[in-house]
Design a protein around this motif. Sequence first.
Motif, short mmCIF file in Angstrom:
data_model
loop_
_atom_site.label_atom_id
_atom_site.label_comp_id
_atom_site.label_asym_id
_atom_site.label_seq_id
_atom_site.Cartn_x
_atom_site.Cartn_y
_atom_site.Cartn_z
N ARG A 636 0.46 -1.37 -0.05
CA ARG A 636 -0.04 -0.26 -0.47
C ARG A 636 0.49 1.46 0.09
NH1 ARG A 636 -3.32 -1.43 3.58
NH2 ARG A 636 -5.11 -1.77 2.68
N ALA A 637 1.56 1.49 0.91
CA ALA A 637 2.53 2.28 0.63
C ALA A 637 3.75 2.79 0.19
CB ALA A 637 3.79 2.46 2.30
N SER A 638 3.81 1.74 -1.74
CA SER A 638 4.58 2.03 -2.47
C SER A 638 3.48 2.01 -3.88
CB SER A 638 5.45 0.13 -3.54
OG SER A 638 6.22 -0.22 -1.98
N LEU A 639 2.40 1.82 -3.20
CA LEU A 639 1.19 2.26 -4.51
C LEU A 639 1.02 3.80 -3.91
CD1 LEU A 639 -1.08 -0.52 -4.90
CD2 LEU A 639 0.60 0.16 -6.00
N ALA A 640 1.10 3.88 -2.80
CA ALA A 640 0.60 5.50 -2.97
C ALA A 640 1.94 6.16 -3.59
CB ALA A 640 0.51 5.49 -0.85
N ALA A 641 3.26 6.01 -3.46
CA ALA A 641 3.84 6.56 -4.01
C ALA A 641 3.90 6.86 -5.90
CB ALA A 641 5.59 6.43 -3.90
N GLN A 642 2.95 6.42 -5.99
CA GLN A 642 2.83 5.91 -7.22
C GLN A 642 1.57 7.06 -7.84
OE1 GLN A 642 5.25 4.59 -8.88
NE2 GLN A 642 5.38 2.97 -6.59
N HIS A 643 1.94 7.84 -9.38
CA HIS A 643 1.08 8.86 -9.26
C HIS A 643 -0.13 8.06 -10.62
CE1 HIS A 643 4.16 8.09 -12.62
NE2 HIS A 643 2.93 8.47 -13.69
N ASN A 644 -0.32 6.54 -10.71
CA ASN A 644 -1.29 5.79 -11.60
C ASN A 644 -2.49 5.55 -10.60
OD1 ASN A 644 -2.62 4.77 -13.52
ND2 ASN A 644 -1.31 3.87 -14.17
N PRO A 645 -3.19 6.00 -11.03
CA PRO A 645 -4.33 5.46 -10.25
C PRO A 645 -4.80 3.90 -10.31
CG PRO A 645 -5.61 7.05 -11.74
CD PRO A 645 -4.00 7.28 -11.61
N ASN A 646 -4.70 3.79 -12.19
CA ASN A 646 -5.10 2.34 -11.99
C ASN A 646 -3.67 0.87 -11.57
OD1 ASN A 646 -7.52 2.75 -13.70
ND2 ASN A 646 -6.44 4.23 -14.66
N ALA A 647 -3.24 1.87 -10.99
CA ALA A 647 -1.53 0.87 -10.67
C ALA A 647 -2.04 -0.11 -9.59
CB ALA A 647 -0.46 1.70 -10.06
N VAL A 648 -1.56 -1.50 -10.12
CA VAL A 648 -1.57 -2.46 -9.08
C VAL A 648 -0.28 -3.15 -7.93
CG1 VAL A 648 -3.51 -3.00 -10.24
CG2 VAL A 648 -1.59 -4.04 -10.06
N GLY A 649 -0.55 -3.46 -7.36
CA GLY A 649 0.76 -3.81 -6.48
C GLY A 649 0.56 -5.81 -5.83
N ALA A 650 1.15 -6.09 -6.28
CA ALA A 650 1.09 -8.25 -5.55
C ALA A 650 2.37 -8.16 -4.55
CB ALA A 650 0.01 -8.16 -5.92
N ALA A 651 2.21 -9.13 -3.68
CA ALA A 651 3.22 -9.83 -2.75
C ALA A 651 2.93 -11.38 -2.11
CB ALA A 651 3.53 -9.05 -2.12
N VAL A 652 4.32 -11.69 -2.91
CA VAL A 652 3.66 -13.26 -2.19
C VAL A 652 4.79 -13.52 -1.28
CG1 VAL A 652 3.26 -15.81 -2.65
CG2 VAL A 652 2.39 -14.06 -3.92
N ALA A 653 4.54 -14.33 -0.61
CA ALA A 653 5.63 -15.25 1.00
C ALA A 653 4.80 -16.41 0.76
CB ALA A 653 5.05 -14.81 2.36
N MET A 654 6.07 -17.31 -0.06
CA MET A 654 6.03 -18.80 0.72
C MET A 654 7.02 -19.71 0.69
SD MET A 654 5.41 -20.79 -3.25
CE MET A 654 6.58 -20.72 -3.50
N ASP A 655 6.56 -20.96 1.36
CA ASP A 655 7.65 -21.54 1.52
C ASP A 655 8.28 -22.56 1.15
OD1 ASP A 655 9.18 -23.91 2.92
OD2 ASP A 655 8.21 -24.15 4.75
N PRO A 656 9.62 -22.61 0.44
CA PRO A 656 9.23 -23.28 -1.02
C PRO A 656 9.86 -25.19 -0.47
CG PRO A 656 11.93 -21.82 -0.17
CD PRO A 656 10.44 -21.84 0.73
N ARG A 657 10.02 -25.22 0.46
CA ARG A 657 9.88 -26.89 0.66
C ARG A 657 8.43 -27.33 0.48
NH1 ARG A 657 12.54 -25.12 6.78
NH2 ARG A 657 9.90 -24.45 6.74
N ASN A 658 7.75 -27.07 0.83
CA ASN A 658 5.79 -27.40 0.30
C ASN A 658 5.26 -26.49 0.14
OD1 ASN A 658 5.38 -25.57 2.85
ND2 ASN A 658 5.74 -26.78 4.45
N GLY A 659 5.82 -25.27 0.00
CA GLY A 659 4.21 -25.21 -1.26
C GLY A 659 3.82 -23.61 -0.19
N GLN A 660 3.81 -24.09 1.02
CA GLN A 660 2.48 -23.06 1.92
C GLN A 660 2.86 -21.37 2.06
OE1 GLN A 660 3.26 -24.35 5.91
NE2 GLN A 660 2.69 -26.46 5.42
N VAL A 661 1.82 -20.71 1.52
CA VAL A 661 2.00 -19.77 0.91
C VAL A 661 1.49 -19.01 2.06
CG1 VAL A 661 -0.11 -17.48 -0.01
CG2 VAL A 661 0.63 -20.33 -1.03
#
Length: 975
Positions: A636-661
Motif C-alpha cells: 500500500r505504501a509503495s502504491l501510494a508513492a505512484q501517480h497512476n491510480p490504476n496501478a496495482v501491487g501484489a506480494a507473495v510469501a511462500m515456503d519453498p519446501r512445501n508450497g505453503q503460502v
Amino acid sequence: MRPARRLRRLLPGRRRFSKWARDERPPRPPRSPRNRGLAFDVVAVLATLLLVLAGLANLAVVDGVDTAVRQAIIAGGGLVLLALFWRVRVGLLGVLGVVSYCLAVVLLAAVPVVGLSANGATRWIAVGGFTFQPSELAKVGMLLVVAGVLGSGRPAWQRFVGALVLAAVPIVLTVLQPDLSTTTLLVVVAVALLVIGRVPARFVLPVFAGAAVAAPLAVGLLRPYQVERLGSFLAGSAESPAGSGWAVAQARIALASGGPFGQAGKPLTDILERYLPERDTDLAPASLVLQFGMIAGVVVLLAAVVLVWRLAVASRTSRTAHGALLAGGLAVLFGAEVVVSVGGNLGLLPLAGVPFPLVSYGGTAVVVHLAAIGVVLGVRRDGARRVLWAAPERLRPRLVRVAALGVTGLLVTFGAFGWRLEAVQGPALMAAGQEQMTRCVRVPAPRGEITDRNGTVLATDAAGTDAGTAKIEAVPALVQPNEVDRLAGLLGRPAADVRAALDAAPDTTLSLELGDLPLAQARAFTGFAGVRVEADPRRSYPTGDLLGPLLGYTGIATEAQTQQNPTLAPGAVVGRAGLEASYDAVLRGIDGEQCYWVSPAGVPLAVGTHRDPVPGANLRTALDLPLQRRLTDSVRASLAAQHNPNAVGAAVAMDPRNGQVLAMASLPSYDNNLYGPPVDGAALQAAEAQPGHPTLEHATQVAVPPGSTFKLVVASANVVHTAIPPNQVVPTGASFTLAGHTFDNWKPMGPMDMPQAIAWSNDVYFYRLAALLGPDPIIEAAHALGVGSATGIDLPGESAGYLGTPETIAGDGGHWYGGTTVILGIGQGPLQVTPLQNARWTAAVATGQLVTPRLGLAVGTPEGGFTALPVPPPVPVPFAGSLGPIRDGMRAAVHGGTASSLSTVPLDPGAKTGTAQDGSLSGDEYDNWTSAAAPLGAPTVVMTGLVQGPGLGGNSASRIVIDGLQQYQAAPPAP
C-alpha cells in the motif's frame, strides 16, 4: 295381460309349467332335530355380521362415529330384512322377484330425470336426507327374475330368450347412467346364471362370441375417469393425485403400513388416511388393514370365503330350481364383488369402483345384500323341509362349487400377495407414504470458520454471534389464533397487521417471513406452534480488505453452480470467490430441515420431524496474519508513492519446501463484508468502480511481463543447453545488435560471466545468450519451471499467464523473429506471468524442486481436532544439480548488485530484480519486480513483490520484500 302378470307366468311355482314340481304331494313329515339345525345357518349369519361390523369399525375411524352410527342404523334395517326374508317360503320367490325387478327398472328409468350426478355419472336418487342407488336393487331384482325364468319348465330356447330379455333391461338402463362397474357385475351374474342354469351351449356360445366381438366397442362408452382407471392399471401409472393409479399406490401404502395389528389411533395414521381416496367405499379393504392390521384383513377375507361357500351350499339344498339358481347366482355375485374389490386394492385388477360387499360404505348396497342373504338363507331353510321323494340331483345348478372354489383360490392368492407386499415391499412403501405427506423447510447449516495458521479468525458466520440477525418465519396454517397477539408483541408489530399477513398467505405456505430481529431478541420466540427462528446467513470478515480477494465471499448459488451441483437447495448460500469457493464443500456443512405433515392438498397439519444441521468444518490456512499485514502495508505504501491510480501491487510469501503460502497481498482490494448476504448494493457498486480492479486477486489473476526476473529461467536453460559456459567472461557493453536491430542495455557494462550478469541484470549478456540458445531451450526450461501454466494453487480463477512459442505465434497469424528471442532473454516479448508464478520459479531455482502453492492446511474443529489436507509432493527440477551458478548470481545481486538493498536483512537472501515495459502503462511506468529466497543455502521462505509505477533497476518492489523478510525474521510463522 298386465306386464307383471306376464312376468309372473314366466316364473316357477305354477304347477303347469314346472317339470320339477309334483302334481300330488303328500303332507310334509315333521322336521327332525337335524333339519331344525339346518333351518338356521349360524355360520353364514356370523360371517355376515363380522363383515358388517368390520365396515362399521372402519367407518368410525375414517369418517367419524356419526357416520358409523348412521350406517349401523341402515345395516340394522338390513338385518331386520334378513330375518324377515329368512322366513319367506320358496314359493314366494316369484312374487318377490317381480316386485324387486319392476321397482328396480322403474327407479333406473327415473334416475336420468331426478337422479344425482357425480364423476360424470347419474346413479342416485335422493329421498329426504338419504340417497338410494337403484342399480344395487337391480342386482337382486335381476337375479331373482332371471333365476326364476331359467328354473322354469319351459323349453330351453324360451328360458334362454326370456333370461336375456329380462337381463338386458336393467343392464341397458345401468349403461346409460353410465355405471360400468355395476353393469359389469350384472353381466357377470347373467352369464353365470346361464351357465349354472344348464342352458345348452348352442345358445350360450354365440352370445359369448358376440360379446367378444363387441367388447372393443364398449371402450367408447367409457367415461374419461374410467378410461384413466383402465389406462393406469395397464400402464402401472401412479403419478396423478387424482388418478386411479395414484389411488392404487395409496392403497398399497396403506396395506403395507398397517402391520399385523394396525395403526389406529396413532397420530400419523389419521394424516396417512387422508391420502387414501374412497377409503370408506372402493378402498375400504386397504383402509381396514391400515387401521386394524393385516390380521383383520385376513379375517375379513375368510369371512367372505365362508359366506360364498354357505351361499354355494344353499344352492344344493334348495327344493326348487328357482331357489337353487338364486343361491348360486348370489354366491357368484358376492364372490365377484369381493374378488374385484380386493384385486383392485392390491393393484392386481383394475380399480373398477366395485365396493367390498357389507364392508364398504353405502346404505343401499348393505340393505340389498343383507336382504338377498336373508332370501338365500330362507331358501336353505325351506330346503331342509324337502320331501323324501324329490329328485335333488335335477335341481342342482352346475359349476357353483367350482366357482366358489375359484373365488377361494383367488382370495387366498390375493391374501398371500398382500402379506408378501407388506413383508417385502413394506419398508419402501411406508417410506413412500411418509415422504408424500412430508414437506420440509431447509435449516441452513452454520458455515465453518477460516483461520490463519495460528487460529486467528479470518472469516466466521455472524449467525453464531449476538451481532447477527434472524428471520422470524411462520407456518400460517399452524399458528394458533390465540397466540397472534403475543407473537405481534414480540415482533413489535400491530396484531392486526400480523393477523392480516397470516390470513393472506396461501394455506400451503411453509415459510412466511414476519420480521427480522437481532439474534439475541429472536431467541425469545419459543413455544409458538408453527413459528420458526432462522439465523440470517451473513458472513463476517474481521480483517476487512486485508484479505478480500483471497478469502472471497459467499452468496446465493448461481444457476451455473446449481447445475454443477444439483444437490444444492434453492436459495443455498455458497462460496462465490476465493477460498470460500474453493473450500465451499468443506465450509458449507450439511443443512438440516424442519418438516411438516401435510394433507394431500399440501396444507400443513402438524409439525413433523426436525433434523439439526451439521455445521461446516473450519479451514485452517497457511497464512500468517502478522506477515500478511506487513506485506499488505508495504504494498500500500509503495502504491501510494505512484501517480497512476490504476496501478496495482501484489506480494507473495511462500515456503519453498512445501508450497505453503504464508502471505499474499493484493492491492487495490475490497472489503468482502459488502457482499453479505445481504449485499450492500450501493457500497459494493462504489467499491467495484474503484480503479485498479479491486475485485481481482492480483497475485494469481493478474499477469504482466516479468522483466529481468525471467533471466533466472534463461540462465537455467543455459546450464542444460550450454551456449556460454557460466564461468566464461564475455564482453557486454551498452547495446547488442542482431540483423540490423540494436537492443540497448539498461546502462553500459563491462565483461561479465553468468553470476555477475545475474547480479547486475546485464541485458546485453542475456541478449547474446538468448540469441545463441534459440527459443526452444528457453521455452523448455521455462516449462520445467512452471512458466506459462497455472501453479495449481487452491484458489479459483487463477491465470495461467502466457508463454508464446514459434508455433503458437504462427498459429495466431504472427511471426517469430530473431529479435523475439532476444527480448525473451530479458523477460519481454510474448511472455506474461503472475507474481505467484514468479515466486514459484524463484523457489525452484533456489531449492531444485517445483512445489504446488497451497493456502489450505487442515480442516476440522477445535473440539474434534484438525486433519491435514493432502499436499502434492514437490517435483524435482530436471537440471537441479546444475543451478549453482544461478544461485551464486542471486547472492551476488544482494551483495553489491541490483538487489543490494536486501543486504540489510540478516537472513542471507538471494534475489533477482526486474523492470518490465508494459503496454498497459504509460511511458515512464514499469512493472517493477523483486523476488528473493532466504536463507539462500537452505531456503525456508521466498518473497516476490510487484509494483507498477516509475522506476529503473532498484525500485519500490524491493522495499516490499525487505519489509516482508524483516517481519519473517522477527516473528517466524509457526510450523
